[in-house]
Motif scaffolding. Sequence first.
Motif, mmCIF file in Angstrom:
data_model
loop_
_atom_site.group_PDB
_atom_site.id
_atom_site.type_symbol
_atom_site.label_atom_id
_atom_site.label_comp_id
_atom_site.label_asym_id
_atom_site.label_seq_id
_atom_site.Cartn_x
_atom_site.Cartn_y
_atom_site.Cartn_z
ATOM 1 N N CYS A 213 -4.595 1.473 -2.469
ATOM 2 C CA CYS A 213 -6.122 0.306 -3.359
ATOM 3 C C CYS A 213 -7.319 1.589 -2.403
ATOM 4 O O CYS A 213 -8.743 0.661 -2.816
ATOM 5 C CB CYS A 213 -6.374 -0.938 -2.224
ATOM 6 S SG CYS A 213 -6.657 -1.091 -0.524
ATOM 7 N N HIS A 215 -9.322 1.946 0.586
ATOM 8 C CA HIS A 215 -9.717 1.292 1.812
ATOM 9 C C HIS A 215 -9.052 0.544 2.720
ATOM 10 O O HIS A 215 -7.998 -0.276 2.540
ATOM 11 C CB HIS A 215 -10.801 -0.550 1.163
ATOM 12 C CG HIS A 215 -10.373 -1.199 0.870
ATOM 13 N ND1 HIS A 215 -9.733 -1.925 1.723
ATOM 14 C CD2 HIS A 215 -10.331 -1.583 -0.341
ATOM 15 C CE1 HIS A 215 -9.393 -3.279 0.567
ATOM 16 N NE2 HIS A 215 -9.732 -3.024 -0.276
ATOM 17 N N GLU A 222 -9.623 -8.076 3.798
ATOM 18 C CA GLU A 222 -9.293 -7.352 3.713
ATOM 19 C C GLU A 222 -8.219 -7.050 2.202
ATOM 20 O O GLU A 222 -7.629 -6.139 1.530
ATOM 21 C CB GLU A 222 -9.246 -5.609 4.388
ATOM 22 C CG GLU A 222 -11.494 -5.466 4.819
ATOM 23 C CD GLU A 222 -10.952 -4.802 6.382
ATOM 24 O OE1 GLU A 222 -12.186 -3.689 6.546
ATOM 25 O OE2 GLU A 222 -10.148 -4.461 6.793
ATOM 26 N N ASP A 225 -8.333 -8.556 -0.796
ATOM 27 C CA ASP A 225 -8.838 -7.555 -1.599
ATOM 28 C C ASP A 225 -7.941 -6.234 -2.017
ATOM 29 O O ASP A 225 -8.132 -5.727 -2.931
ATOM 30 C CB ASP A 225 -10.319 -6.696 -1.040
ATOM 31 C CG ASP A 225 -11.373 -7.937 -0.951
ATOM 32 O OD1 ASP A 225 -11.247 -8.808 -1.060
ATOM 33 O OD2 ASP A 225 -12.499 -7.446 0.073
ATOM 34 N N GLY A 226 -7.526 -5.344 -1.276
ATOM 35 C CA GLY A 226 -6.052 -4.906 -1.689
ATOM 36 C C GLY A 226 -5.426 -5.112 -2.560
ATOM 37 O O GLY A 226 -4.732 -4.530 -2.836
ATOM 38 N N CYS A 229 -6.784 -5.495 -5.912
ATOM 39 C CA CYS A 229 -7.283 -4.307 -6.289
ATOM 40 C C CYS A 229 -5.560 -3.677 -7.115
ATOM 41 O O CYS A 229 -6.034 -3.322 -7.909
ATOM 42 C CB CYS A 229 -7.453 -3.380 -5.091
ATOM 43 S SG CYS A 229 -7.736 -1.345 -5.811
ATOM 44 N N ALA A 232 -4.941 -5.936 -10.380
ATOM 45 C CA ALA A 232 -5.467 -5.366 -11.053
ATOM 46 C C ALA A 232 -5.002 -4.475 -12.494
ATOM 47 O O ALA A 232 -4.985 -4.643 -13.593
ATOM 48 C CB ALA A 232 -6.912 -5.659 -11.247
ATOM 49 N N ARG A 233 -4.027 -3.628 -11.358
ATOM 50 C CA ARG A 233 -3.116 -2.648 -12.441
ATOM 51 C C ARG A 233 -2.262 -2.793 -12.981
ATOM 52 O O ARG A 233 -1.419 -2.176 -13.747
ATOM 53 C CB ARG A 233 -3.483 -1.316 -11.569
ATOM 54 C CG ARG A 233 -4.607 -1.296 -11.095
ATOM 55 C CD ARG A 233 -4.879 0.271 -9.710
ATOM 56 N NE ARG A 233 -5.274 0.309 -9.461
ATOM 57 C CZ ARG A 233 -5.531 1.052 -7.967
ATOM 58 N NH1 ARG A 233 -4.799 0.906 -7.532
ATOM 59 N NH2 ARG A 233 -6.706 0.929 -7.197
#
Length: 491
Positions: A213, A215, A222, A225-226, A229, A232-233
């Motif tokens: 991701c 980060h 976090e 969020d990772g 991320c 989403a793909r």
Amino acid sequence: MDIAELSELFDRVKGLNVLCVGDIVLDQFIYGDTNRVSREAPVPVLEERRRERMLGAAGNVVRNVRALGATPIPVALVGDDAEGQALLELIETEGVSRDHLIIEAGRRTAMKTRFVSGGHQMLCVDRDPLPGGESDTETRLIAAIEAAAGEADVAILSDYGRGLVSRRVSQALIAVCRAKGIPVCVDPRGRDYTRYDGATVIKPNALELSEECGHTVSTDDEALDGLACVMARLERTENLIVTRSALGMTALGCDGSWIHVRSRPRPVYDVSGAGDTALSMLSLALGAGSSLETAMRAADLAAGLVVTKVGTATVTADEVLAEERMRESGEASAKLRSRQSVAEAAARWKAMGLKVGFTNGCFDLIHPGHVSLLKQARAECDRLIVGLNSDSSVRRLKGPERPVNNEVSRAIVLGSLESVDQIVVFDEDTPADLIEAIKPDVYVKGADYTIDQLRPLGGEAVLRHGGRIHLAQLEDGHSTTAMIRRSRGVD
């Protein structure tokens, strides 16, 4: 998880067939002492004492699946070299089928060699695989996956970056499993998780997720969020889970739902293979029909236990259950132990010249007959170990309404009796395997049995190891079944 839920889960796991696809590596450990420096260079000299070989990488997943009670079906590439032959022999030693392994002519088998001194690793040498000259290897792999999937209840894809798990192989596995309704759990490697898209679960660790991701993945936010991320793909993946060492696990579903599972604080001796243990337990729980959160909790328990061992270790269902029984009972039953622990204690006592006794039962509602049996058993020995039927074992023996008290409650009551030195819960219908591990000097049961009746229940092992069977006098008029009937007003 409470002990009843965990025990029921392991009951369901026992019947599972698990398709294990991935890079199998020959792990070699060379142990020795370093007491001098080489005359040729300023490096320590390792004086070799012993060496061990075991299945590594996806092979460690195979070992974990088997240790946890299920049947692994490995699909992998093996070279036709000496190292490949060693791998095949190890697989046979594990009692695992070789039917779907692909032996590639001219291939160099992957191997990892670790040099260890004083419990510390001095050097690790990797030997990467080299493909042979066969052009249809990938096609043969996919054919083996399709054949093995017909036997499987759940699939594990372990990508260790050694060349086996191409996009084509990964997608072929996911396609055939989705068509059959089989969950697929993936341990990813490298960048671009789209090659695993369509899996039930993709499970990176925190470092791997961070690399994917872009980060850090330190806090809960976090981690989410990772995961978001990466999700989403992916168009067809159901769940992403990140393992976060002492912080536990975090999952994100394709619908945006999330789960945090916290790890219990434990001493950590070696994290080698913990990811394999977590993936194996997670996959088995999902294959057994558990919810994702239950599967994550079970995986965290198993991984948390394996890091307390040294080396690339596995854990058994018995060890996980014993750990949870001891935790749930707290200090109220310091006598409750795992099978390995009581076997070690029995050997230690016998080495000290003490006579070890064993008896077993459900001990559902303790009554004077039980107390008398245990006193008589203790009189025949210096140390008494009691085998206690697990809840699931009692249900199989006595019916769905039993036991009245769960196994932890029964162990706590037993542990309060002076005549009892140690207690071990067993899940089998008979204590034969437990007796084989303990090798008691005397096996005590009530006189409602005969010695011939006790032989197949573990008595044969006692006699074979030089022990004896003692039939204790029964106290008339005492029975758990009768107590239950009276409490219900049934004559």
